[in-house]
Design a protein around this motif. Structure first.
Motif, PDB file in Angstrom:
ATOM      1  N   GLU B 204       0.831  -1.217   0.000  1.00 29.77           N
ATOM      2  CA  GLU B 204       0.000   0.000   0.000  1.00 29.77           C
ATOM      3  C   GLU B 204       0.860   1.260   0.000  1.00 29.77           C
ATOM      4  OE1 GLU B 204      -2.759   0.042   3.250  1.00 29.77           O
ATOM      5  OE2 GLU B 204      -3.814  -1.733   2.532  1.00 29.77           O
ATOM      6  N   TYR B 205       1.847   1.294   0.872  1.00 34.12           N
ATOM      7  CA  TYR B 205       2.702   2.493   0.960  1.00 34.12           C
ATOM      8  C   TYR B 205       3.505   2.690  -0.321  1.00 34.12           C
ATOM      9  CZ  TYR B 205       1.546   2.032   5.899  1.00 34.12           C
ATOM     10  OH  TYR B 205       0.870   1.911   7.077  1.00 34.12           O
ATOM     11  N   ASP B 215       5.192  12.095  -0.306  1.00 28.38           N
ATOM     12  CA  ASP B 215       4.321  11.832   0.841  1.00 28.38           C
ATOM     13  C   ASP B 215       5.175  11.291   1.992  1.00 28.38           C
ATOM     14  OD1 ASP B 215       2.425  11.165   2.654  1.00 28.38           O
ATOM     15  OD2 ASP B 215       1.389   9.702   1.413  1.00 28.38           O
ATOM     16  N   LEU B 217       4.611  10.867   5.166  1.00 30.50           N
ATOM     17  CA  LEU B 217       4.014   9.929   6.122  1.00 30.50           C
ATOM     18  C   LEU B 217       4.091   8.493   5.600  1.00 30.50           C
ATOM     19  CD1 LEU B 217       2.395  10.035   8.885  1.00 30.50           C
ATOM     20  CD2 LEU B 217       0.419   9.572   7.461  1.00 30.50           C
ATOM     21  N   SER B 218       3.796   8.335   4.309  1.00 29.16           N
ATOM     22  CA  SER B 218       3.875   6.980   3.737  1.00 29.16           C
ATOM     23  C   SER B 218       5.320   6.483   3.737  1.00 29.16           C
ATOM     24  CB  SER B 218       3.314   6.976   2.310  1.00 29.16           C
ATOM     25  OG  SER B 218       1.952   7.260   2.342  1.00 29.16           O
ATOM     26  N   GLU B 220       7.582   7.286   5.894  1.00 27.42           N
ATOM     27  CA  GLU B 220       7.870   6.941   7.291  1.00 27.42           C
ATOM     28  C   GLU B 220       7.242   5.598   7.664  1.00 27.42           C
ATOM     29  OE1 GLU B 220       6.348   8.592  11.516  1.00 27.42           O
ATOM     30  OE2 GLU B 220       6.593  10.090   9.957  1.00 27.42           O
ATOM     31  N   MET B 221       5.982   5.392   7.252  1.00 28.48           N
ATOM     32  CA  MET B 221       5.275   4.152   7.581  1.00 28.48           C
ATOM     33  C   MET B 221       5.884   2.951   6.838  1.00 28.48           C
ATOM     34  SD  MET B 221       2.930   4.573   9.826  1.00 28.48           S
ATOM     35  CE  MET B 221       3.859   5.803  10.690  1.00 28.48           C
ATOM     36  N   SER B 224       8.842   2.009   8.707  1.00 26.76           N
ATOM     37  CA  SER B 224       8.431   1.344   9.946  1.00 26.76           C
ATOM     38  C   SER B 224       7.969  -0.093   9.678  1.00 26.76           C
ATOM     39  CB  SER B 224       7.319   2.170  10.585  1.00 26.76           C
ATOM     40  OG  SER B 224       6.728   1.484  11.629  1.00 26.76           O
ATOM     41  N   ALA B 225       7.190  -0.279   8.611  1.00 27.14           N
ATOM     42  CA  ALA B 225       6.686  -1.625   8.284  1.00 27.14           C
ATOM     43  C   ALA B 225       7.843  -2.572   7.942  1.00 27.14           C
ATOM     44  CB  ALA B 225       5.712  -1.547   7.121  1.00 27.14           C
TER      45      ALA B 225
END
Lengths: 258, 239
Positions: B204-205, B215, B217-218, B220-221, B224-225
């Motif tokens: 998804e990211y 983007d 936030l994506s 960063e996520m 993290s994932a």
């Protein structure tokens, strides 16, 4: 003759009933032992200082830790077959139980722990699979990590810092937010619910990028801003004395009043 | 005369330091012995080359003139004794003002760069490091530095980080595959479910970042994932 026949048939009936009862008893206790006999019990109690640290690394199974008023740590474990090796170690004020290291390369069953610790203890528990629960603890630090699946339940926690992390499963925190503390909650999928007093003072970064479901509940105010298309909330409550980071990759975040 | 006697006296013979009778005997032997004659010839060549002075050792035709020329060159490179007073005033301890100005500007640039980096590291939350920062957050100074290739842009940093994480994931994946056969079915299932969940989030990211590379936030996520995946693989490789 008729009496004798009657007596014979009564005896026959009684014998048949007795056999049935005996077979039922055998079947009942025969079926039960697969669990009862397969489980082993482990019990040990250690004297503890006020700021004792409990570090537990489990492979699979549930872990329940409760604070109590006695200056000792009691570890009880139920070991499913094949029984894992449980070798607690005491290293300079830390009680360490590492089932992953002790049982590396072995096939072992679930180990379910029930542990009592002094209320002011530092609790650091980790498991690969299974639920973790910590209650009535207010030491310097509480850490609960599930590498894959399981729920984390932290109730009546007054620790200076808290870290809770899991893969798939819910996280529930009910406790105080101490000034200067660091509180970090992170999940891949599930619901993170935080029940804290309304007067709590913290800086917040809450992120739910996939669901965008962040319910601030009683903490909704002008000091909290939804950013990045509603995927994140940043702001502060009160003076912002503590730091609260909540990340749920594919789940929801909810705040509740305590 | 034998060959041995001849060769023993050969050196003295060539230097005319042997008696006449010995000399005659050697000459007689050399006339009949090809081997000793060859040796004598080689010896003679060596002695001749030693006696002729080497080209480098030959003295120059006019050594005094050569020395004077060298001396003139040395003197012409030293500080001119009759330099104008303005030039002397403009130098401090042998450095010109232009050199000093360049040094001051250089120090100022380096210290401001260090201050920017230090301030950013101190104030930024850990989740928003240079890897996940967007282009919009870059300062003009950083943009200039990334343009000239002195620092990497946030996108480049993210790409580099992703490559590093992928390499780590590949490593732990191999370790997991080695151990996986020893796991219980419920451990295997739980592991697979979690990997699927993480992979879905990563996918998804990645799609979002392909549409909008800025983007943050994506980014960063995603980071993290992938870190979650590394932790999952590492933890299960220990079982």
């Amino acid at each position: 003759m008729a009496l004798s026949d009657h007596h014979f048939s009564r005896n026959k009936y009684a014998r048949r009933t007795t056999i049935w009862i005996l077979m039922s008893v055998v079947l009942f206790f025969g079926a039960w032992p697969s669990e009862a006999v397969g489980q082993k019990r482990f019990n040990r109690t250690y004297p503890a200082t006020k700021n004792v640290r409990l570090t537990l690394v489990n492979r699979s199974g549930t872990v329940v830790v409760e604070g109590w008023d006695r200056p000792e740590i009691r570890i009880s474990a139920w070991l499913e077959a094949p029984a894992a090796l449980v070798v607690p170690q005491t290293i300079s004020g830390t009680i360490l139980v590492d089932l992953v290291r002790e049982n590396q390369g072995r096939t072992v069953g679930n180990v379910n722990f029930e542990i009592q610790v002094p209320r002011s203890s530092i609790v650091d528990i980790e498991t690969r699979i299974g639920n973790l629960s910590v209650a009535n603890v207010g030491g310097g630090f509480v850490r609960a990590v599930i590498t894959s699946e399981g729920d984390i339940t932290l109730t009546n926690i007054a620790a200076g810092s808290v870290e809770a992390q899991n893969g798939i499963g819910d996280i529930f925190f009910d406790g105080l937010i101490r000034n200067g503390g660091l509180y970090r909650f992170s999940s891949m999928k599930g619901t993170i619910s935080l029940r804290v007093p309304i007067e709590s003072s913290f800086k917040l970064v809450a992120t739910a990028p996939s669901t965008r479901s962040i319910d601030l509940g009683p903490f909704r105010s002008n000091n909290m801003r939804f950013v990045s298309d509603g995927r994140r909330v940043a702001g502060q409550s009160g003076e912002g004395a503590a730091t609260l980071t909540v990340t749920n990759q594919r789940g929801n975040i909810a705040f509740l009043r305590r | 005369m034998t060959c041995e006697e001849c060769q023993e006296n050969l050196s003295q013979f060539l230097d005319d330091e042997v008696e006449r009778s010995t000399s005659e005997s050697i000459q007689t032997h050399l006339s009949v012995c090809a081997e000793c004659a060859k040796l004598c010839e080689d010896f003679a060549v060596i002695l001749d080359s030693c006696r002729v002075p080497a080209a480098e050792e030959r003295t120059p035709p006019n050594p005094d003139a050569l020395w004077r020329r060298i001396n003139n060159i040395i003197e012409s490179e030293g500080p001119a004794p009759d330099a104008p007073p303005e030039t002397r005033k403009r130098s401090v301890r042998g450095y010109t003002f232009s050199q000093l100005a360049s040094a001051v500007i250089g120090i100022a640039l380096i210290s401001s760069l260090l201050t920017i980096v230090g301030t950013r590291n101190y104030f930024e939350p850990s989740g928003e490091d240079s890897v996940s920062r967007s282009r919009a957050e870059e300062t003009t100074f950083e943009k200039v530095l990334s343009k000239v290739g002195l620092i990497e842009s946030p996108q480049e940093a993210r790409l580099r980080r992703l490559q590093e994480q992928q390499a780590v994931i590949d490593y732990w994946n191999k370790r997991v595959m080695e151990r996986r056969s020893k796991w219980d079915a419920h451990i295997r299932d739980a592991f697979d479910r979690n990997v699927r969940e993480i992979d879905q989030a990563v996918s998804e990211y990645t799609i979002i970042l392909q549409k909008d590379p800025q983007d943050e936030l994506s980014g960063e996520m995603l980071d993290s994932a992938l870190t979650e995946k590394v932790n999952l693989l590492r933890a299960f490789s220990e079982l």
